[in-house]
Scaffold this motif. Sequence first.
Motif, PDB file in Angstrom:
ATOM      1  N   ARG A  24      17.266 -38.745 -11.895  1.00 23.48           N
ATOM      2  CA  ARG A  24      18.299 -37.804 -11.459  1.00 23.48           C
ATOM      3  C   ARG A  24      17.784 -36.368 -11.380  1.00 23.48           C
ATOM      4  O   ARG A  24      18.548 -35.451 -11.102  1.00 23.48           O
ATOM      5  CB  ARG A  24      19.499 -37.880 -12.405  1.00 23.48           C
ATOM      6  CG  ARG A  24      20.080 -39.280 -12.502  1.00 23.48           C
ATOM      7  CD  ARG A  24      21.209 -39.371 -13.486  1.00 23.48           C
ATOM      8  NE  ARG A  24      21.564 -40.760 -13.718  1.00 23.48           N
ATOM      9  CZ  ARG A  24      21.098 -41.493 -14.717  1.00 23.48           C
ATOM     10  NH1 ARG A  24      20.280 -40.937 -15.602  1.00 23.48           N
ATOM     11  NH2 ARG A  24      21.429 -42.745 -14.847  1.00 23.48           N
ATOM     12  N   VAL A  25      16.511 -36.176 -11.680  1.00 26.07           N
ATOM     13  CA  VAL A  25      15.867 -34.871 -11.553  1.00 26.07           C
ATOM     14  C   VAL A  25      14.811 -34.986 -10.470  1.00 26.07           C
ATOM     15  O   VAL A  25      14.152 -36.024 -10.341  1.00 26.07           O
ATOM     16  CB  VAL A  25      15.229 -34.441 -12.897  1.00 26.07           C
ATOM     17  CG1 VAL A  25      14.479 -33.125 -12.749  1.00 26.07           C
ATOM     18  CG2 VAL A  25      16.295 -34.326 -13.971  1.00 26.07           C
ATOM     19  N   ALA A  26      14.650 -33.943  -9.682  1.00 27.10           N
ATOM     20  CA  ALA A  26      13.699 -33.996  -8.578  1.00 27.10           C
ATOM     21  C   ALA A  26      12.306 -34.376  -9.081  1.00 27.10           C
ATOM     22  O   ALA A  26      11.836 -33.837 -10.083  1.00 27.10           O
ATOM     23  CB  ALA A  26      13.641 -32.640  -7.878  1.00 27.10           C
ATOM     24  N   PRO A  27      11.633 -35.324  -8.408  1.00 25.98           N
ATOM     25  CA  PRO A  27      10.288 -35.731  -8.829  1.00 25.98           C
ATOM     26  C   PRO A  27       9.345 -34.532  -8.890  1.00 25.98           C
ATOM     27  O   PRO A  27       9.415 -33.627  -8.062  1.00 25.98           O
ATOM     28  CB  PRO A  27       9.868 -36.716  -7.734  1.00 25.98           C
ATOM     29  CG  PRO A  27      11.135 -37.232  -7.173  1.00 25.98           C
ATOM     30  CD  PRO A  27      12.102 -36.080  -7.238  1.00 25.98           C
ATOM     31  N   GLY A  28       8.465 -34.557  -9.852  1.00 23.70           N
ATOM     32  CA  GLY A  28       7.519 -33.456 -10.039  1.00 23.70           C
ATOM     33  C   GLY A  28       7.973 -32.446 -11.071  1.00 23.70           C
ATOM     34  O   GLY A  28       7.167 -31.668 -11.577  1.00 23.70           O
ATOM     35  N   LEU A  29       9.261 -32.460 -11.390  1.00 20.26           N
ATOM     36  CA  LEU A  29       9.785 -31.530 -12.390  1.00 20.26           C
ATOM     37  C   LEU A  29       9.662 -32.160 -13.772  1.00 20.26           C
ATOM     38  O   LEU A  29      10.621 -32.703 -14.320  1.00 20.26           O
ATOM     39  CB  LEU A  29      11.241 -31.174 -12.085  1.00 20.26           C
ATOM     40  CG  LEU A  29      11.483 -30.405 -10.788  1.00 20.26           C
ATOM     41  CD1 LEU A  29      12.961 -30.104 -10.607  1.00 20.26           C
ATOM     42  CD2 LEU A  29      10.692 -29.090 -10.784  1.00 20.26           C
ATOM     43  N   LEU A  30       8.469 -32.102 -14.307  1.00 22.29           N
ATOM     44  CA  LEU A  30       8.200 -32.645 -15.629  1.00 22.29           C
ATOM     45  C   LEU A  30       8.020 -31.515 -16.625  1.00 22.29           C
ATOM     46  O   LEU A  30       7.676 -30.379 -16.262  1.00 22.29           O
ATOM     47  CB  LEU A  30       6.932 -33.509 -15.600  1.00 22.29           C
ATOM     48  CG  LEU A  30       6.990 -34.765 -14.729  1.00 22.29           C
ATOM     49  CD1 LEU A  30       5.628 -35.442 -14.694  1.00 22.29           C
ATOM     50  CD2 LEU A  30       8.056 -35.721 -15.231  1.00 22.29           C
ATOM     51  N   SER A  31       8.232 -31.823 -17.887  1.00 23.47           N
ATOM     52  CA  SER A  31       8.063 -30.823 -18.941  1.00 23.47           C
ATOM     53  C   SER A  31       6.584 -30.484 -19.113  1.00 23.47           C
ATOM     54  O   SER A  31       5.694 -31.248 -18.722  1.00 23.47           O
ATOM     55  CB  SER A  31       8.631 -31.354 -20.257  1.00 23.47           C
ATOM     56  OG  SER A  31       7.892 -32.479 -20.691  1.00 23.47           O
ATOM     57  N   TRP A  32       6.326 -29.313 -19.728  1.00 20.55           N
ATOM     58  CA  TRP A  32       4.940 -28.925 -19.972  1.00 20.55           C
ATOM     59  C   TRP A  32       4.223 -29.920 -20.886  1.00 20.55           C
ATOM     60  O   TRP A  32       3.072 -30.289 -20.595  1.00 20.55           O
ATOM     61  CB  TRP A  32       4.881 -27.516 -20.555  1.00 20.55           C
ATOM     62  CG  TRP A  32       3.519 -27.141 -21.067  1.00 20.55           C
ATOM     63  CD1 TRP A  32       3.175 -26.785 -22.319  1.00 20.55           C
ATOM     64  CD2 TRP A  32       2.303 -27.105 -20.304  1.00 20.55           C
ATOM     65  NE1 TRP A  32       1.837 -26.530 -22.418  1.00 20.55           N
ATOM     66  CE2 TRP A  32       1.270 -26.724 -21.188  1.00 20.55           C
ATOM     67  CE3 TRP A  32       1.987 -27.389 -18.968  1.00 20.55           C
ATOM     68  CZ2 TRP A  32      -0.053 -26.606 -20.779  1.00 20.55           C
ATOM     69  CZ3 TRP A  32       0.658 -27.266 -18.559  1.00 20.55           C
ATOM     70  CH2 TRP A  32      -0.337 -26.870 -19.461  1.00 20.55           C
ATOM     71  N   PRO A  33       4.835 -30.423 -21.971  1.00 17.63           N
ATOM     72  CA  PRO A  33       4.144 -31.437 -22.780  1.00 17.63           C
ATOM     73  C   PRO A  33       3.771 -32.675 -21.964  1.00 17.63           C
ATOM     74  O   PRO A  33       2.723 -33.283 -22.188  1.00 17.63           O
ATOM     75  CB  PRO A  33       5.161 -31.773 -23.877  1.00 17.63           C
ATOM     76  CG  PRO A  33       5.971 -30.539 -24.014  1.00 17.63           C
ATOM     77  CD  PRO A  33       6.091 -29.995 -22.625  1.00 17.63           C
ATOM     78  N   ALA A  34       4.623 -33.045 -20.998  1.00 22.01           N
ATOM     79  CA  ALA A  34       4.323 -34.209 -20.166  1.00 22.01           C
ATOM     80  C   ALA A  34       3.105 -33.944 -19.289  1.00 22.01           C
ATOM     81  O   ALA A  34       2.182 -34.770 -19.211  1.00 22.01           O
ATOM     82  CB  ALA A  34       5.532 -34.571 -19.308  1.00 22.01           C
TER      83      ALA A  34
END
Length: 324
Positions: A24-34
């Motif tokens: 449900r979140v746009a792909p590529g928008l990952l957290s910095w730890p990820a």
Amino acid sequence: MNPETHPAPAVTAARIVLLTSSHRVAPGLLSWPAWRTLRAADLVLCADAEHPQLPYLVEAGVAVEVAAPGARELVDAAGDDRTVVVLVGGEGDRALTDGLARLAGSGRERMPELELLPGSYDLPGARLLDLVEVMDRIREACPWSSQRTHKDLAKYGIEEAYELVEAIEEGDRESLREELGDVLLQVVFHARIAQEHAEEPFSVDDVAATIVEKLIHRHPHVFGDETARTPEDVKAHWLRTKAIEKQRDSVTDGVPLAQPGLALAAKLAGRARTAGLEVPLPEGEGVGYALLRLAAGAEAEGTDPEAALRAAARAYRDAIRAAE
């Protein structure tokens, strides 16, 4: 078992990281730890060749191997000091986590460190995207839903609104949640149908954008420089802004005449009272005029005549049931 002859397996410096991400979140928008974990990993695996994150990982220079190893293969791949990241769906991978748990619980394995790392989280309201997606599929594939028009659905909007009111008045929280969903479905269904209009299409995003703009404009005490200290101030702001927006010729413009009679009478009386108009009620004989006087009087006292009558009708229903 003798602990001296069967020492506990040592924990290695290796890591197995199960990385989840919300669809449900746009792909590529990952957290910095990820992102940090992905860049530092010795091996990144993903069982789904169509996973929406894959193109963005490749673009960022992260090599991903499309494979679906089991728990045993993952532990072997991690070895003594390697970090293995497995990209899974937002709900995780139950079979894989169960397999890893069994290996760890056996007491015979040199297990790597196991970590579940959420790469992204749902934002408030994100589940609405699921509703839009489901409605799209139903509209395309369901023989009944694919043929409905706005006019076909009009009666359901009225029915669902009444059922919502009933849930509110009954104080039934479970029904309230369900009926709110049914009302929301009507909005999404109509918006989906509207997308197909040949000359003037609009989508659920357009519907949301319109109401957001309206709410901001009609709440200058929240989003602007005006002040409102009481509910009466807020209502005055609202009516004044609405009148400017609609450019109406009469305070009665915009009052739907098809609504229930008591509600209509109270609405008209309220519009006149708010506008400071002293309009005598029309004289006449019969129950209609008597109800008009009762509805106008209730509105002036701050009572919703429709709600009051429904409450009395429910009491009457209960009395009938008791007498049966």
